[in-house]
Design a protein around this motif. Structure first.
Motif, PDB file in Angstrom:
ATOM      1  N   PHE A  18       0.812  -1.228   0.000  1.00  0.00           N
ATOM      2  CA  PHE A  18       0.000   0.000   0.000  1.00  0.00           C
ATOM      3  C   PHE A  18       0.842   1.274   0.000  1.00  0.00           C
ATOM      4  O   PHE A  18       0.424   2.316   0.484  1.00  0.00           O
ATOM      5  N   ASP A  19       2.027   1.199  -0.558  1.00  0.00           N
ATOM      6  CA  ASP A  19       2.930   2.341  -0.632  1.00  0.00           C
ATOM      7  C   ASP A  19       2.627   3.131  -1.913  1.00  0.00           C
ATOM      8  O   ASP A  19       2.422   2.540  -2.980  1.00  0.00           O
ATOM      9  N   ASP A  20       2.601   4.449  -1.823  1.00  0.00           N
ATOM     10  CA  ASP A  20       2.332   5.276  -3.000  1.00  0.00           C
ATOM     11  C   ASP A  20       3.334   5.041  -4.123  1.00  0.00           C
ATOM     12  O   ASP A  20       2.996   5.188  -5.297  1.00  0.00           O
ATOM     13  N   ARG A  22       4.307   2.327  -5.170  1.00  0.00           N
ATOM     14  CA  ARG A  22       3.906   1.117  -5.878  1.00  0.00           C
ATOM     15  C   ARG A  22       2.527   1.227  -6.513  1.00  0.00           C
ATOM     16  O   ARG A  22       2.094   0.328  -7.217  1.00  0.00           O
ATOM     17  N   ARG A  23       1.850   2.347  -6.305  1.00  0.00           N
ATOM     18  CA  ARG A  23       0.475   2.505  -6.773  1.00  0.00           C
ATOM     19  C   ARG A  23       0.426   3.437  -7.979  1.00  0.00           C
ATOM     20  O   ARG A  23       0.765   4.613  -7.882  1.00  0.00           O
ATOM     21  N   ALA A  24      -0.026   2.917  -9.102  1.00  0.00           N
ATOM     22  CA  ALA A  24      -0.153   3.730 -10.322  1.00  0.00           C
ATOM     23  C   ALA A  24      -1.047   4.929 -10.064  1.00  0.00           C
ATOM     24  O   ALA A  24      -2.027   4.841  -9.329  1.00  0.00           O
ATOM     25  N   THR A  26      -0.046   7.770  -8.625  1.00  0.00           N
ATOM     26  CA  THR A  26       0.482   8.656  -7.593  1.00  0.00           C
ATOM     27  C   THR A  26       1.722   9.370  -8.125  1.00  0.00           C
ATOM     28  O   THR A  26       2.349   8.930  -9.080  1.00  0.00           O
ATOM     29  N   PHE A  29       4.952   7.262  -8.096  1.00  0.00           N
ATOM     30  CA  PHE A  29       4.965   6.054  -8.904  1.00  0.00           C
ATOM     31  C   PHE A  29       5.883   6.143 -10.118  1.00  0.00           C
ATOM     32  O   PHE A  29       6.631   5.203 -10.408  1.00  0.00           O
ATOM     33  N   PRO A  36       5.480  -2.357  -9.140  1.00  0.00           N
ATOM     34  CA  PRO A  36       4.135  -1.852  -8.833  1.00  0.00           C
ATOM     35  C   PRO A  36       3.263  -2.939  -8.221  1.00  0.00           C
ATOM     36  O   PRO A  36       3.554  -4.127  -8.331  1.00  0.00           O
ATOM     37  N   GLU A  37       2.185  -2.514  -7.590  1.00  0.00           N
ATOM     38  CA  GLU A  37       1.239  -3.466  -7.007  1.00  0.00           C
ATOM     39  C   GLU A  37       0.589  -4.328  -8.079  1.00  0.00           C
ATOM     40  O   GLU A  37       0.357  -5.512  -7.870  1.00  0.00           O
ATOM     41  N   ALA A  41       0.907  -2.466 -14.475  1.00  0.00           N
ATOM     42  CA  ALA A  41       1.287  -1.066 -14.247  1.00  0.00           C
ATOM     43  C   ALA A  41       2.740  -0.795 -14.630  1.00  0.00           C
ATOM     44  O   ALA A  41       3.114   0.356 -14.842  1.00  0.00           O
TER      45      ALA A  41
END
Length: 146
Positions: A18-20, A22-24, A26, A29, A36-37, A41
């Motif tokens: 849940f790290d920014d 790793r989140r498309a 953001t 990212f 990425p999660e 992505a």
């Protein structure tokens, strides 16, 4: 359809759920080198992060196998991995997955707290609406089995 390879090798502590980074979508990212999660992505990251591109999935699997050979003796808990699938089995499964249009991710913890993530993503990807990071306009075959 073609295939892009991505590689992360670094501190395992950098892989945070849940790290920014790793989140498309953001800010962090686009410049983060951590995986990425969502596998698809990777394709939205800058083209400089692509480690290889192939039209033939056999070539993409050969890249995976070479990367594995480079780190095989650096994996943690080698004695506990004796029951793990052989490289031959892993490459056969990867080739089958890519032929079917599925992405492949191989990841291991390394001695000393390191982590390696090897990803081959199909492009275009069934899970993403994004464009090819290299600007190619290939199409996905309509008859891929899931």
């Amino acid at each position: 359809m073609h295939f892009h390879a991505y590689l992360y090798r670094g501190a395992g502590e950098a892989i945070k759920p849940f790290d920014d980074a790793r989140r498309a979508g953001t800010t962090e990212f686009q410049t983060a080198v951590v995986p990425p999660e969502a596998t698809s992505a990777w394709l939205t990251k800058p083209a400089r992060m692509v480690k290889g591109t192939w039209d033939d999935p056999t070539d993409a699997v050969a890249w995976l196998a070479q990367q594995y050979a480079d780190i095989a003796d650096q994996r943690m808990h080698l004695e506990q991995q004796r029951q793990a699938p052989s490289l031959e089995t892993m490459t056969a499964n990867a080739l089958d997955a890519l032929h079917r249009g599925n992405d492949v991710v191989w990841a291991w913890w390394l001695r000393g707290g390191g982590f390696i993530d090897l990803t081959v993503a199909c492009c275009p990807n069934r899970d993403g609406e994004g464009r090819c990071p290299l600007g190619r306009t290939d199409r996905r075959p309509d008859d891929l089995s899931r």
